[in-house]
Design an enzyme around this catalytic site. Structure first.
Site, PDB file in Angstrom:
ATOM      1  N   SER A 154       4.296   8.409 -12.865  1.00  0.00           N
ATOM      2  CA  SER A 154       2.666   7.974 -12.622  1.00  0.00           C
ATOM      3  C   SER A 154       2.094   8.331 -14.187  1.00  0.00           C
ATOM      4  O   SER A 154       2.040   7.602 -15.035  1.00  0.00           O
ATOM      5  CB  SER A 154       1.932   8.802 -11.443  1.00  0.00           C
ATOM      6  OG  SER A 154       0.968   8.237 -11.262  1.00  0.00           O
ATOM      7  N   ASP A 248       2.983  -0.453  -4.113  1.00  0.00           N
ATOM      8  CA  ASP A 248       2.204   0.289  -5.245  1.00  0.00           C
ATOM      9  C   ASP A 248       1.340  -0.652  -6.233  1.00  0.00           C
ATOM     10  O   ASP A 248       1.739  -1.451  -6.781  1.00  0.00           O
ATOM     11  CB  ASP A 248       3.207   1.037  -5.883  1.00  0.00           C
ATOM     12  CG  ASP A 248       2.507   2.274  -6.838  1.00  0.00           C
ATOM     13  OD1 ASP A 248       1.040   1.950  -7.324  1.00  0.00           O
ATOM     14  OD2 ASP A 248       2.991   2.868  -7.563  1.00  0.00           O
ATOM     15  N   HIS A 278       3.868   4.646  -3.895  1.00  0.00           N
ATOM     16  CA  HIS A 278       3.617   5.829  -5.041  1.00  0.00           C
ATOM     17  C   HIS A 278       3.396   7.152  -4.437  1.00  0.00           C
ATOM     18  O   HIS A 278       3.175   7.589  -3.599  1.00  0.00           O
ATOM     19  CB  HIS A 278       2.072   5.736  -5.586  1.00  0.00           C
ATOM     20  CG  HIS A 278       1.719   6.134  -6.785  1.00  0.00           C
ATOM     21  ND1 HIS A 278       2.097   5.353  -8.015  1.00  0.00           N
ATOM     22  CD2 HIS A 278       1.509   7.214  -7.283  1.00  0.00           C
ATOM     23  CE1 HIS A 278       1.923   6.049  -8.987  1.00  0.00           C
ATOM     24  NE2 HIS A 278       1.228   7.360  -8.499  1.00  0.00           N
TER      25      HIS A 278
END
Length: 311
Positions: A154, A248, A278
Site C-alpha cells: 500500500s 481494490d 486491499h
C-alpha cells in the site's frame, strides 16, 4: 455496479467482517489519534506471532533517527537483505503493525528483513516519509555486504517505488522491488478507480482523504516521490513484481506501472489476485486466496534476492 457478492468468496467476506468489527469503514471520520488507536488495536487482534526460527531486534538508524526492526532467521541466507516498508495510508502503522508479516517473510527466505518506522503525516508532511525510506535504503545498502530487495504494501509500495526511481544510476541500488497493492498515483478517472471506487476495505473517499493528509492539501502534480507513475522515464528500474487485489481501486496502478517498465525493455510482471481486497495480507492465515498470494510474495522475494527473474 460491481457485484462483490459473486467476486468475493465466503472466507474473504468473513475476513472483511472481522476487520470492520475492529476498524469500521467510517474510521476516516475520526481524529488522527483515534484512527491510530483503532488501527493499532486491529493489528494486535490479527497478530499471528513469529515462526520459531525468527528473532527480532529493534534499533535505530542513528544518523537520521529512524527506528527499525531487524528480523533474523536461525538458518540465514546471505544472498540479500529485504527492506520492508509498511502500509497505513501514510498516517498509520509502524514497527508493530506489520511485525508478523516481516517475521514470516524472514523465516522461509532466510533473508534478514529490516522494517522501517518512517515518519507519519500529518505531523510530518510529504516528503518526510519518502526521505526516511530513502535514508533507510541508503543505510541498508551501505551497512550490508549484499544487495537489497525492496518490499512494501500500500503506502509502503509507493515509497519502495519512489526509492527505486530516486536511486537509478547510484552505485548501490535495489536488486528488485515487490510492490503489494501499491498506491502509485495512477489515473483516477479510469480502470479500477472507477470499477472498484466503493470496494470493501478501501474506497475512493479513503484515497482522497489519505492523499490530502499526506500533502497537507498541496498540489503534488508531477512529483515522482509522491506519485511514481508521474515519472516520464521508466528506464533502469530494478526488476519489479506488482501484486494487487482485484477488488481494490488501486489495482490498475499495478498494470499501469508494469506496462511503463516493459515499454522501456525492463523486467516487470503484475499479478492481480482474484476476489481479494486491499489489506488482505492480514487474511493470509484464514483465507485460502490470501494464503496463496502470500506464498507467491515469499517466492518472489526469494527469487529476486538471488538475482533471478522467472516471469
Amino acid at each position: 455496479m460491481t457485484d462483490y457478492k459473486t467476486l468475493i468468496d465466503a472466507e474473504t467476506w468473513a475476513f472483511i467482517e472481522r476487520t470492520n468489527s475492529f476498524y469500521p469503514p467510517d474510521t476516516i471520520d475520526y481524529t488522527i489519534a483515534q484512527q491510530r488507536a483503532i488501527y493499532d488495536r486491529m493489528c494486535r487482534e490479527f497478530f499471528a506471532g513469529y515462526p520459531d526460527a525468527v528473532t527480532a531486534e529493534t534499533t535505530i538508524i542513528a544518523a537520521h533517527d529512524i527506528p527499525i526492526r531487524i528480523y533474523r532467521s536461525a538458518t540465514p541466507n546471505k544472498a540479500a537483505v529485504v527492506l520492508y516498508i509498511h502500509g497505513g495510508g501514510f498516517i498509520l502503522g509502524g514497527l508493530d503493525s506489520h511485525d508478523d508479516v516481516c517475521a514470516e517473510l524472514c523465516a522461509p527466505t532466510g533473508f534478514e528483513v529490516v522494517s522501517v518506522d518512517y515518519r507519519l503525516a500529518p505531523e510530518h508532511l510529504h516528503p518526510a516519509a519518502f526521505d526516511d525510506a530513502l535514508h533507510a535504503f541508503e543505510w541498508a545498502a551501505s551497512t550490508y555486504d549484499r544487495p537489497v530487495v525492496l518490499c512494501g504494501d500500500s503506502a509502503g509500495g509507493n515509497l519502495c517505488a519512489a526509492v527505486s526511481h530516486a536511486t537509478r544510476g547510484h552505485a548501490k541500488r535495489p536488486i528488485g522491488q515487490v510492490l503489494i497493492y501499491p498506491s502509485l498515483g495512477g489515473d483516477r478517472s479510469r480502470g479500477s478507480y472507477v470499477t472498484h471506487a466503493e470496494a470493501p476495505m478501501l474506497t475512493m473517499r479513503d484515497l482522497e482523504f489519505y492523499k490530502h493528509v499526506r500533502t497537507g492539501g498541496a498540489d503534488g502534480s508531477g512529483d515522482i516521490a509522491l506519485s511514481p507513475l508521474a515519472d516520464a522515464d521508466f528506464t533502469d528500474l530494478p526488476p519489479t513484481v506488482l501484486i494487487t487485489a482485484q477488488c481494490d481501486p488501486l489495482s490498475s496502478d499495478g498494470e499501469a506501472y508494469r506496462d511503463r517498465v516493459l515499454a522501456t525493455g525492463g523486467h516487470a510482471t503484475w499479478f492481480e489476485e482474484p476476489g481479494l481486497v486491499h489489506g488482505y495480507l492480514r487474511a493470509r492465515h484464514t483465507v485460502g486466496r490470501a494464503r496463496a498470494s502470500f506464498n507467491r510474495i515469499v517466492a518472489v522475494v526469494s527469487v529476486l534476492g538471488r538475482g533471478g527473474w522467472t516471469w
